[in-house]
Design an enzyme around this catalytic site. Structure first.
Site: not given
Ligand code: ASP
Length: 374
Positions: A54, A100, A131-132
């Site tokens: 993200t 991710s 973050t995922d």
């Molecule tokens: N969908 C995102 C990811 O790549 C979520 C994030 O990065 O906060 O994990």
């Protein structure tokens, strides 16, 4: 972006006097405005590795915090933060640029290799990551890389770059400062998010939406406020972390680990799922209903399925103790293993690494006993 009016400080307690002393980040930074060639030469060298997430995403408009897509390079992310040339020298590299959820063995390999290479010549490493699955990558990296003194700082964001009050630029800026700070040395893999510093080994994403998305029951290591880095403890690494030495031939471009699947238990959980899944993998992790609880009929199936089965838990906190495993017969070394404090996704990584090293059941139990399971 110019940034002339700050100075990074680390506040640490003086253990002898029990007084707090304010230290400049380092002497070079104090006079960084003068920027003599000599002092610049002493700035820490930081490697920044971009992988997406993200933090590297754009949405349709500034109020959208969902439905966005990865669209920014690591160079563009760096363009959005203040000038850091007085803090450190940086080099950056785009390893991949994905959400991710797409991080697979080949992305993991490039992250592993990117870090291993950078450890030879850099004083700190920053990795931007979605973050995922960030906590899976940090757990993996901490399990496979001994970084000695060099801090490895993972960072992401919850809001896309286009949103009002996007958190990415501040998170990235803080992560670079943390990687460059000498107080971060000897702490292994760190996560820097939402002004908090935590251990990569213990971090878990606990909220799917809010900026305060990571909750670390083992405690935050520090805080970042107004250009000050506050560590609460002296350098420390997780006591429980088992280090694997990955053997790789020079021509590989991806890891090939044994397959481990995760099953999520619930009322009326069908024992036939165990057999079904076991046909397609080398090990199973079950998110059990409590601290290792599964219906008797499922326990019985697990004991006889012929591959390692790790009992983890659905609950976010707490642990699965060995005493809650189905009672093994005394004459046989059973294939069921307690996950201890590890959640299902971290248990899966640990089991894969054990299987990659061809560990026997008793060796796998030994590794998991490090996290108070086994
Ligand atoms: N969908 C995102 C990811 O790549 C979520 C994030 O990065 O906060 O994990």
């Amino acid at each position: 972006m110019p940034n002339d009016d700050f100075e990074i400080k680390t506040i640490s307690s003086d253990v002898n006097t029990h007084q707090f002393i304010l230290e400049a980040h380092n002497d070079d930074l104090k006079c960084a405005g003068e920027n003599s060639k000599k002092s610049r030469g002493k700035l820490p060298k930081i490697k920044i590795l971009g992988t997406g997430g993200t933090i590297a995403s754009k949405g349709a408009c500034s109020s959208h915090t969902a439905g966005y897509h990865v669209d920014l390079t690591i160079q563009e992310l760096l363009d959005a933060i203040p000038d850091i040339s007085r803090i450190c020298e940086i080099e950056y590299e785009q390893l991949c640029n994905v959400d991710s959820k797409e991080i697979d063995e080949s992305a993991l390999y490039s992250i592993y290799k990117g870090i291993a290479d950078a450890l030879q010549t850099f004083d700190g490493i920053v990795i931007t990551h979605g973050t995922d699955t960030l906590a899976e990558t940090t757990f993996f990296v901490d399990s496979c890389i001994d970084s000695g003194d060099v801090p490895i700082v993972f960072v992401g964001s919850m809001r896309p770059s286009t949103s009002i009050s996007a958190d990415g630029p501040m998170n990235l800026y803080q992560a670079i400062c943390i990687a460059a700070d000498k107080q971060s040395r000897g702490r292994g893999v760190l996560v820097s998010l939402n002004d908090q510093i935590s251990a990569g080994y213990y971090s878990t994403k606990t909220n799917a939406n809010t900026l305060d998305s990571f909750n670390v029951r083992q405690g935050y290591l520090g805080n970042f406020v107004n250009n000050e880095i506050h560590y609460y403890y002296p350098p420390v690494k997780p006591v429980v972390c088992h280090k694997f030495k990955l053997k790789m031939s020079p021509d590989v471009t991806s890891f090939t680990f044994p397959t481990v699947h995760i099953l999520y238990a619930h009322q009326s959980f069908s024992p036939s799922l165990i057999d079904l899944v076991a046909k397609q993998c080398d090990g199973i992790v079950i998110a059990t209903m409590g601290a290792g609880s599964l219906p008797d009929i499922v326990n019985d199936k697990c004991l006889h399925v012929g591959i390692p089965v790790v009992y983890s838990k659905r609950s976010m906190d707490g642990m699965v103790p060995r005493a809650n495993l189905p009672k093994p017969l005394p004459e046989k070394e059973y294939n069921v293993i307690a996950s201890g404090y590890l959640n299902p996704e971290k248990s899966r990584i640990l089991l894969r690494l054990c299987l990659a090293e061809k560990h026997s059941i008793s060796e796998i139990k030994e590794v998991f006993s490090g996290v108070y399971g086994g």
